[in-house]
Design an enzyme around this catalytic site. Sequence first.
Site, PDB file in Angstrom:
ATOM      1  N   VAL A  64       0.522  -1.889  -0.328  1.00  0.00           N
ATOM      2  CA  VAL A  64      -0.217  -0.158   0.086  1.00  0.00           C
ATOM      3  C   VAL A  64       0.476   1.220   0.232  1.00  0.00           C
ATOM      4  O   VAL A  64       0.504   1.752   0.010  1.00  0.00           O
ATOM      5  CB  VAL A  64      -1.319   0.098   1.288  1.00  0.00           C
ATOM      6  CG1 VAL A  64      -2.410  -1.015   1.468  1.00  0.00           C
ATOM      7  CG2 VAL A  64      -0.216  -0.153   2.676  1.00  0.00           C
ATOM      8  N   ASN A  90      -5.602  -0.731   6.762  1.00  0.00           N
ATOM      9  CA  ASN A  90      -5.683  -1.543   8.433  1.00  0.00           C
ATOM     10  C   ASN A  90      -4.188  -2.065   8.198  1.00  0.00           C
ATOM     11  O   ASN A  90      -4.156  -2.244   9.527  1.00  0.00           O
ATOM     12  CB  ASN A  90      -6.593  -3.188   8.846  1.00  0.00           C
ATOM     13  CG  ASN A  90      -6.142  -3.644   9.386  1.00  0.00           C
ATOM     14  OD1 ASN A  90      -5.828  -3.681  10.747  1.00  0.00           O
ATOM     15  ND2 ASN A  90      -5.480  -5.469   8.768  1.00  0.00           N
ATOM     16  N   SER A 142      -4.196   3.940  16.189  1.00  0.00           N
ATOM     17  CA  SER A 142      -4.263   2.812  17.360  1.00  0.00           C
ATOM     18  C   SER A 142      -4.727   4.702  19.185  1.00  0.00           C
ATOM     19  O   SER A 142      -4.099   5.905  18.340  1.00  0.00           O
ATOM     20  CB  SER A 142      -2.721   3.183  17.329  1.00  0.00           C
ATOM     21  OG  SER A 142      -1.894   2.825  18.328  1.00  0.00           O
ATOM     22  N   TYR A 155       5.779   5.659  14.968  1.00  0.00           N
ATOM     23  CA  TYR A 155       4.570   4.558  14.745  1.00  0.00           C
ATOM     24  C   TYR A 155       3.253   5.657  15.011  1.00  0.00           C
ATOM     25  O   TYR A 155       2.736   5.535  14.735  1.00  0.00           O
ATOM     26  CB  TYR A 155       4.393   3.944  15.723  1.00  0.00           C
ATOM     27  CG  TYR A 155       3.202   2.547  15.672  1.00  0.00           C
ATOM     28  CD1 TYR A 155       3.066   2.351  14.366  1.00  0.00           C
ATOM     29  CD2 TYR A 155       2.757   3.045  16.776  1.00  0.00           C
ATOM     30  CE1 TYR A 155       1.687   0.996  14.755  1.00  0.00           C
ATOM     31  CE2 TYR A 155       1.299   1.913  16.612  1.00  0.00           C
ATOM     32  CZ  TYR A 155       1.234   1.222  15.584  1.00  0.00           C
ATOM     33  OH  TYR A 155       0.377   0.518  15.466  1.00  0.00           O
ATOM     34  N   SER A 158       2.386   8.469  12.680  1.00  0.00           N
ATOM     35  CA  SER A 158       1.838   7.758  11.268  1.00  0.00           C
ATOM     36  C   SER A 158       0.201   7.314  11.851  1.00  0.00           C
ATOM     37  O   SER A 158      -0.654   7.877  11.774  1.00  0.00           O
ATOM     38  CB  SER A 158       1.857   6.456  11.343  1.00  0.00           C
ATOM     39  OG  SER A 158       2.085   6.027  12.089  1.00  0.00           O
ATOM     40  N   LYS A 159       0.261   7.240  13.366  1.00  0.00           N
ATOM     41  CA  LYS A 159      -1.198   6.771  13.861  1.00  0.00           C
ATOM     42  C   LYS A 159      -2.090   8.766  14.471  1.00  0.00           C
ATOM     43  O   LYS A 159      -3.494   8.530  14.209  1.00  0.00           O
ATOM     44  CB  LYS A 159      -0.784   6.121  14.885  1.00  0.00           C
ATOM     45  CG  LYS A 159      -0.109   4.512  14.637  1.00  0.00           C
ATOM     46  CD  LYS A 159      -1.296   3.846  12.897  1.00  0.00           C
ATOM     47  CE  LYS A 159      -1.116   1.940  13.292  1.00  0.00           C
ATOM     48  NZ  LYS A 159      -1.961   1.682  12.207  1.00  0.00           N
ATOM     49  N   ILE A 188      -3.968  -5.672  21.410  1.00  0.00           N
ATOM     50  CA  ILE A 188      -4.752  -6.573  20.921  1.00  0.00           C
ATOM     51  C   ILE A 188      -3.919  -7.608  20.836  1.00  0.00           C
ATOM     52  O   ILE A 188      -2.513  -6.816  20.538  1.00  0.00           O
ATOM     53  CB  ILE A 188      -5.084  -5.810  19.290  1.00  0.00           C
ATOM     54  CG1 ILE A 188      -6.351  -4.695  20.320  1.00  0.00           C
ATOM     55  CG2 ILE A 188      -5.531  -6.639  19.221  1.00  0.00           C
ATOM     56  CD1 ILE A 188      -7.301  -4.326  20.889  1.00  0.00           C
TER      57      ILE A 188
HETATM   58  P1  NAP Z   1      -0.164  -7.638  12.113  1.00  0.00           P
HETATM   59  O1  NAP Z   1      -0.490  -8.769  12.724  1.00  0.00           O
HETATM   60  O2  NAP Z   1       1.757  -7.518  12.347  1.00  0.00           O
HETATM   61  O3  NAP Z   1      -0.663  -7.541  10.382  1.00  0.00           O
HETATM   62  C1  NAP Z   1      -0.352  -6.525   9.759  1.00  0.00           C
HETATM   63  C2  NAP Z   1      -0.647  -6.200   8.065  1.00  0.00           C
HETATM   64  O4  NAP Z   1      -0.541  -5.614   8.150  1.00  0.00           O
HETATM   65  C3  NAP Z   1      -0.192  -7.867   7.976  1.00  0.00           C
HETATM   66  O5  NAP Z   1      -1.810  -8.268   7.640  1.00  0.00           O
HETATM   67  C4  NAP Z   1       0.756  -7.688   6.934  1.00  0.00           C
HETATM   68  O6  NAP Z   1       0.562  -8.092   5.261  1.00  0.00           O
HETATM   69  C5  NAP Z   1       0.133  -6.145   6.880  1.00  0.00           C
HETATM   70  N1  NAP Z   1       0.699  -5.289   6.048  1.00  0.00           N
HETATM   71  C6  NAP Z   1       2.322  -4.725   6.710  1.00  0.00           C
HETATM   72  N2  NAP Z   1       2.770  -4.249   5.461  1.00  0.00           N
HETATM   73  C7  NAP Z   1       1.731  -4.228   4.668  1.00  0.00           C
HETATM   74  C8  NAP Z   1       1.736  -3.226   2.951  1.00  0.00           C
HETATM   75  N3  NAP Z   1       2.934  -2.535   2.573  1.00  0.00           N
HETATM   76  N4  NAP Z   1       1.400  -3.661   2.307  1.00  0.00           N
HETATM   77  C9  NAP Z   1       0.380  -3.441   2.440  1.00  0.00           C
HETATM   78  N5  NAP Z   1      -0.242  -4.508   3.777  1.00  0.00           N
HETATM   79  C10 NAP Z   1       0.906  -4.802   4.628  1.00  0.00           C
HETATM   80  O7  NAP Z   1      -0.355  -6.507  12.734  1.00  0.00           O
HETATM   81  P2  NAP Z   1      -2.106  -6.096  13.424  1.00  0.00           P
HETATM   82  O8  NAP Z   1      -1.930  -6.223  14.748  1.00  0.00           O
HETATM   83  O9  NAP Z   1      -3.184  -7.343  13.417  1.00  0.00           O
HETATM   84  O10 NAP Z   1      -2.879  -4.832  13.215  1.00  0.00           O
HETATM   85  C11 NAP Z   1      -3.776  -4.253  12.507  1.00  0.00           C
HETATM   86  C12 NAP Z   1      -3.280  -2.838  12.625  1.00  0.00           C
HETATM   87  O11 NAP Z   1      -4.149  -2.676  13.407  1.00  0.00           O
HETATM   88  C13 NAP Z   1      -2.464  -2.304  11.852  1.00  0.00           C
HETATM   89  O12 NAP Z   1      -2.583  -1.265  11.649  1.00  0.00           O
HETATM   90  C14 NAP Z   1      -1.845  -2.017  13.748  1.00  0.00           C
HETATM   91  O13 NAP Z   1      -0.590  -0.749  13.711  1.00  0.00           O
HETATM   92  C15 NAP Z   1      -3.126  -1.720  13.912  1.00  0.00           C
HETATM   93  N6  NAP Z   1      -3.048  -2.028  15.704  1.00  0.00           N
HETATM   94  C16 NAP Z   1      -2.597  -2.682  16.109  1.00  0.00           C
HETATM   95  C17 NAP Z   1      -2.802  -2.862  17.792  1.00  0.00           C
HETATM   96  C18 NAP Z   1      -2.347  -4.020  18.133  1.00  0.00           C
HETATM   97  O14 NAP Z   1      -2.398  -4.554  19.748  1.00  0.00           O
HETATM   98  N7  NAP Z   1      -1.569  -5.724  17.341  1.00  0.00           N
HETATM   99  C19 NAP Z   1      -3.198  -1.308  18.873  1.00  0.00           C
HETATM  100  C20 NAP Z   1      -3.437  -0.722  17.616  1.00  0.00           C
HETATM  101  C21 NAP Z   1      -3.329  -0.172  16.187  1.00  0.00           C
HETATM  102  P3  NAP Z   1       1.134  -9.391   5.326  1.00  0.00           P
HETATM  103  O15 NAP Z   1       0.054 -10.640   5.981  1.00  0.00           O
HETATM  104  O16 NAP Z   1       0.657  -9.939   3.594  1.00  0.00           O
HETATM  105  O17 NAP Z   1       2.681  -9.513   6.009  1.00  0.00           O
END
Ligand code: NAP
Length: 247
Positions: A64, A90, A142, A155, A158-159, A188
């Site tokens: 993206v 996402n 976030s 991070y 960005s958020k 999460i």
């Molecule tokens: P995750 O398990 O690490 O998954 C990240 C996702 O982003 C993966 O599906 C990955 O794709 C995709 N991605 C990374 N780089 C990309 C790129 N250049 N182009 C397209 N897709 C890309 O993380 P998550 O915890 O599910 O996080 C999802 C979102 O929630 C993120 O934006 C994260 O910042 C936000 N968030 C998470 C938390 C938390 O505690 N987990 C808290 C606040 C916000 P691939 O599978 O193909 O690698």
Amino acid sequence: MNFENKTAVVTGGSRGIGLAIAKKLAQNGANIAILYVGDESEGLNAKQELSEYGTKVEQYFCDVSDFDKSKEVVDKVIEDFGGIDILINNAGITRDKLVLKMEEADFDAVIGVNLKGTFNMIKHTYKNFMKKRGGRIVSTSSIVGLIGNSGQANYSASKAGIIGLTKSVARELAGRGVTVNAVAPGYIGTEMTNVLPEKVKETMKAQIPAKRIGTPEDVANVVAFLCSDEAAYVTGEVIRVDGGLAI
Ligand code: NAP
């Protein structure tokens, strides 16, 4: 909640929070286009899981942060599905370090995927939403975009940027019946947080008023609400999904 005959694009939809969102939307009738960038087999597994709900599901390789490539993929999704009703931004990465040790590349990479990636997807779907005179855009911010976090300057920036982008585009598209919102998850349980040292996890958990780590489904439930007809009058909003962590 009914998303029948609607098409949702979910960036980073092959795992974690993105996959949970894609499932929740598909369970309620949405056709799904997932964008992934990692392992193709992970994308295929996600496609197979989502196909069980009986709606149309396709996966597209798409970084993206790449402006031109993401345009190509958005155009292909519109061709394959006949349009986009829901955009879920996402995709996200972390490169945590104190600013003292943070390289320019760490800053650029995180801003590139998290913030510019969100801009790219909104930019390329903008005309589609204007023509449709309706739709939903939900981006994943976030709580650190609201309150900051030591070791996450890139991070958090960005958020926080996603929040400004969301509120601006919400103002631009409100008259067209398109709502633009963000969710701000707390801690999460996904691969992104699994890499944290046990001690950090325990400390974070102890700070959560709800006394548990959130699940991807906790986030997906709120995102699905924001995508529903019932949320038609909610726009430019940021909803924390954090068990009270950032109260
Ligand atoms: P995750 O398990 O690490 O998954 C990240 C996702 O982003 C993966 O599906 C990955 O794709 C995709 N991605 C990374 N780089 C990309 C790129 N250049 N182009 C397209 N897709 C890309 O993380 P998550 O915890 O599910 O996080 C999802 C979102 O929630 C993120 O934006 C994260 O910042 C936000 N968030 C998470 C938390 C938390 O505690 N987990 C808290 C606040 C916000 P691939 O599978 O193909 O690698």
